[in-house]
Design a protein around this motif. Structure first.
Motif, mmCIF file in Angstrom:
data_model
loop_
_atom_site.group_PDB
_atom_site.id
_atom_site.type_symbol
_atom_site.label_atom_id
_atom_site.label_comp_id
_atom_site.label_asym_id
_atom_site.label_seq_id
_atom_site.Cartn_x
_atom_site.Cartn_y
_atom_site.Cartn_z
ATOM 1 N N ARG A 96 -6.029 0.418 -7.727
ATOM 2 C CA ARG A 96 -5.764 -0.207 -6.330
ATOM 3 C C ARG A 96 -5.547 1.348 -5.533
ATOM 4 O O ARG A 96 -4.684 1.806 -5.714
ATOM 5 C CB ARG A 96 -4.771 -1.114 -6.299
ATOM 6 C CG ARG A 96 -5.301 -2.321 -7.117
ATOM 7 C CD ARG A 96 -6.365 -2.935 -6.593
ATOM 8 N NE ARG A 96 -6.763 -4.177 -7.462
ATOM 9 C CZ ARG A 96 -7.857 -4.764 -7.374
ATOM 10 N NH1 ARG A 96 -8.722 -4.545 -6.556
ATOM 11 N NH2 ARG A 96 -8.320 -5.852 -8.238
ATOM 12 N N PHE A 97 -6.141 1.318 -4.321
ATOM 13 C CA PHE A 97 -5.513 2.268 -3.427
ATOM 14 C C PHE A 97 -5.196 1.740 -1.914
ATOM 15 O O PHE A 97 -5.589 0.495 -1.649
ATOM 16 C CB PHE A 97 -6.925 3.219 -2.911
ATOM 17 C CG PHE A 97 -7.258 4.125 -3.955
ATOM 18 C CD1 PHE A 97 -6.744 5.207 -4.438
ATOM 19 C CD2 PHE A 97 -8.666 3.691 -4.514
ATOM 20 C CE1 PHE A 97 -7.412 6.186 -5.482
ATOM 21 C CE2 PHE A 97 -9.042 4.339 -5.832
ATOM 22 C CZ PHE A 97 -8.394 5.697 -6.083
ATOM 23 N N PRO A 98 -4.200 2.468 -1.353
ATOM 24 C CA PRO A 98 -3.893 1.996 -0.112
ATOM 25 C C PRO A 98 -5.016 1.803 0.832
ATOM 26 O O PRO A 98 -5.918 2.407 0.735
ATOM 27 C CB PRO A 98 -2.977 3.070 0.557
ATOM 28 C CG PRO A 98 -2.611 3.904 -0.704
ATOM 29 C CD PRO A 98 -3.524 3.699 -1.652
ATOM 30 N N PRO A 99 -5.158 0.760 1.665
ATOM 31 C CA PRO A 99 -6.059 0.326 2.560
ATOM 32 C C PRO A 99 -6.414 1.586 3.433
ATOM 33 O O PRO A 99 -5.741 2.537 3.940
ATOM 34 C CB PRO A 99 -5.777 -0.523 3.686
ATOM 35 C CG PRO A 99 -4.570 -1.341 2.852
ATOM 36 C CD PRO A 99 -3.946 -0.252 2.110
ATOM 37 N N GLY A 100 -7.699 1.865 3.175
ATOM 38 C CA GLY A 100 -8.473 3.210 4.003
ATOM 39 C C GLY A 100 -8.213 4.337 3.225
ATOM 40 O O GLY A 100 -8.567 5.469 3.970
ATOM 41 N N LYS A 101 -7.749 4.493 2.225
ATOM 42 C CA LYS A 101 -7.126 5.753 1.603
ATOM 43 C C LYS A 101 -8.008 5.819 0.035
ATOM 44 O O LYS A 101 -8.325 4.775 -0.323
ATOM 45 C CB LYS A 101 -5.757 5.975 1.557
ATOM 46 C CG LYS A 101 -5.053 6.219 2.974
ATOM 47 C CD LYS A 101 -3.698 6.603 2.657
ATOM 48 C CE LYS A 101 -3.037 6.752 3.851
ATOM 49 N NZ LYS A 101 -1.748 6.870 3.869
ATOM 50 N N ARG A 102 -8.060 7.081 -0.288
ATOM 51 C CA ARG A 102 -8.600 7.455 -1.828
ATOM 52 C C ARG A 102 -7.643 8.342 -2.408
ATOM 53 O O ARG A 102 -7.998 8.772 -3.346
ATOM 54 C CB ARG A 102 -10.073 7.987 -1.659
ATOM 55 C CG ARG A 102 -11.361 6.885 -1.234
ATOM 56 C CD ARG A 102 -11.506 5.918 -2.372
ATOM 57 N NE ARG A 102 -12.088 4.965 -1.604
ATOM 58 C CZ ARG A 102 -12.036 3.656 -2.088
ATOM 59 N NH1 ARG A 102 -11.273 3.147 -2.826
ATOM 60 N NH2 ARG A 102 -13.224 2.966 -1.634
ATOM 61 N N SER A 103 -6.466 8.012 -2.000
ATOM 62 C CA SER A 103 -5.457 8.806 -2.933
ATOM 63 C C SER A 103 -4.238 8.064 -2.937
ATOM 64 O O SER A 103 -4.069 7.076 -2.074
ATOM 65 C CB SER A 103 -5.226 10.369 -2.153
ATOM 66 O OG SER A 103 -4.501 10.320 -0.888
ATOM 67 N N GLY A 104 -3.314 8.343 -3.794
ATOM 68 C CA GLY A 104 -2.154 7.597 -3.740
ATOM 69 C C GLY A 104 -2.083 6.176 -4.472
ATOM 70 O O GLY A 104 -1.384 5.281 -4.128
ATOM 71 N N GLY A 105 -3.138 6.247 -5.361
ATOM 72 C CA GLY A 105 -3.288 4.708 -5.963
ATOM 73 C C GLY A 105 -2.504 4.498 -7.097
ATOM 74 O O GLY A 105 -1.770 5.042 -7.482
ATOM 75 N N THR A 106 -2.619 3.204 -7.524
ATOM 76 C CA THR A 106 -1.900 2.512 -8.584
ATOM 77 C C THR A 106 -2.972 2.241 -9.594
ATOM 78 O O THR A 106 -3.923 1.528 -9.361
ATOM 79 C CB THR A 106 -1.190 1.236 -8.129
ATOM 80 O OG1 THR A 106 -0.216 1.705 -7.156
ATOM 81 C CG2 THR A 106 -0.280 0.790 -9.371
ATOM 82 N N LEU A 107 -2.795 2.941 -10.731
ATOM 83 C CA LEU A 107 -3.607 2.553 -11.984
ATOM 84 C C LEU A 107 -3.083 1.429 -12.653
ATOM 85 O O LEU A 107 -1.675 1.388 -13.073
ATOM 86 C CB LEU A 107 -3.721 3.741 -12.893
ATOM 87 C CG LEU A 107 -4.456 3.545 -14.232
ATOM 88 C CD1 LEU A 107 -5.845 3.388 -13.962
ATOM 89 C CD2 LEU A 107 -4.300 4.897 -14.979
ATOM 90 N N ASN A 108 -3.712 0.276 -12.863
ATOM 91 C CA ASN A 108 -3.252 -0.953 -13.781
ATOM 92 C C ASN A 108 -3.780 -0.812 -14.988
ATOM 93 O O ASN A 108 -4.937 -0.615 -15.194
ATOM 94 C CB ASN A 108 -3.529 -2.099 -12.881
ATOM 95 C CG ASN A 108 -3.025 -2.353 -11.773
ATOM 96 O OD1 ASN A 108 -2.033 -2.226 -11.489
ATOM 97 N ND2 ASN A 108 -3.823 -2.527 -10.816
ATOM 98 N N LEU A 109 -2.898 -0.836 -15.943
ATOM 99 C CA LEU A 109 -3.174 -0.710 -17.535
ATOM 100 C C LEU A 109 -2.932 -2.091 -18.180
ATOM 101 O O LEU A 109 -1.952 -2.401 -17.701
ATOM 102 C CB LEU A 109 -2.658 0.497 -18.373
ATOM 103 C CG LEU A 109 -2.898 1.853 -17.732
ATOM 104 C CD1 LEU A 109 -2.103 2.792 -18.563
ATOM 105 C CD2 LEU A 109 -4.353 2.207 -17.788
ATOM 106 N N VAL A 110 -3.724 -2.494 -19.162
ATOM 107 C CA VAL A 110 -3.244 -3.293 -20.138
ATOM 108 C C VAL A 110 -2.739 -2.536 -21.378
ATOM 109 O O VAL A 110 -3.626 -1.835 -21.951
ATOM 110 C CB VAL A 110 -4.380 -4.351 -20.634
ATOM 111 C CG1 VAL A 110 -4.091 -5.247 -21.430
ATOM 112 C CG2 VAL A 110 -4.908 -4.795 -19.301
#
Length: 179
Positions: free
Chosen positions: A70-84
């Protein structure tokens, strides 16, 4: 006398007109379909899922699986990787979270991920890749008949075919329910 009724010529609708362009194979269409599905569920690149074991290594890939980015709206950096993460491996994965961030960012080539969010759940076991059977040397009687073939690729294919035929035992098996 019979009356003859003449109907006006039928108009062709866009659905009735012949489609233009060439026929496309299923393999050509699948990347587009997969890309749309992965984007819908939070993956910018499906390669993160398919190459997870290469990114984090087989040890960590066996106990974790990427769920979404998940990235902040309008950006392609600083995202959050969700892991199981499987069971009690969550504590270990928390300790190596900075290393996971580094490896995923190295895979992307820029600072795409800044946080990792983990949740406990079932992780499918990675299917081990089965190495192709090693080819045995071609029997001497077959290799003598293949010497006259000048094309090296054709000769190699025929040698592989001969070795495969020589290695089979019993009736051929057509399709299995394993796959």
């Amino acid at each position: 006398m019979s009356k003859r009724v003449v109907s006006p010529p039928a108009k062709t609708t866009p659905a009735e007109t012949p489609r233009g362009g060439r026929a496309r194979s299923v393999a050509e269409l699948l990347p587009d379909i997969g890309r749309a599905a992965f984007r819908r569920f939070g993956f910018v690149q499906s390669a993160v899922v398919s190459r997870w074991a290469e990114i984090v290594g087989p040890r960590y890939a066996g106990v974790s699986s990427p769920e979404s980015i998940r990235f902040p709206p309008g950006k392609r950096s600083g995202g959050t990787l969700n892991l199981v993460v499987r069971g009690a491996h969550g504590t270990m994965m928390q300790h190596i979270a900075p290393e996971i961030i580094e490896r995923v960012n190295r895979f992307f080539g820029y600072e795409a991920i800044c946080k990792v969010y983990m949740r406990q759940g079932d992780v499918p076991l990675p299917r081990p890749r089965v190495a192709p059977p090693s080819l045995k040397p071609v029997p001497l009687d077959l290799s003598a008949s293949l010497r006259t073939i000048a094309d090296p690729e054709l000769k190699a294919v025929l040698e592989a075919l001969a070795a495969g035929v020589a290695a089979t035992r019993g009736a051929p098996v057509i399709g299995t329910s394993d796959e």
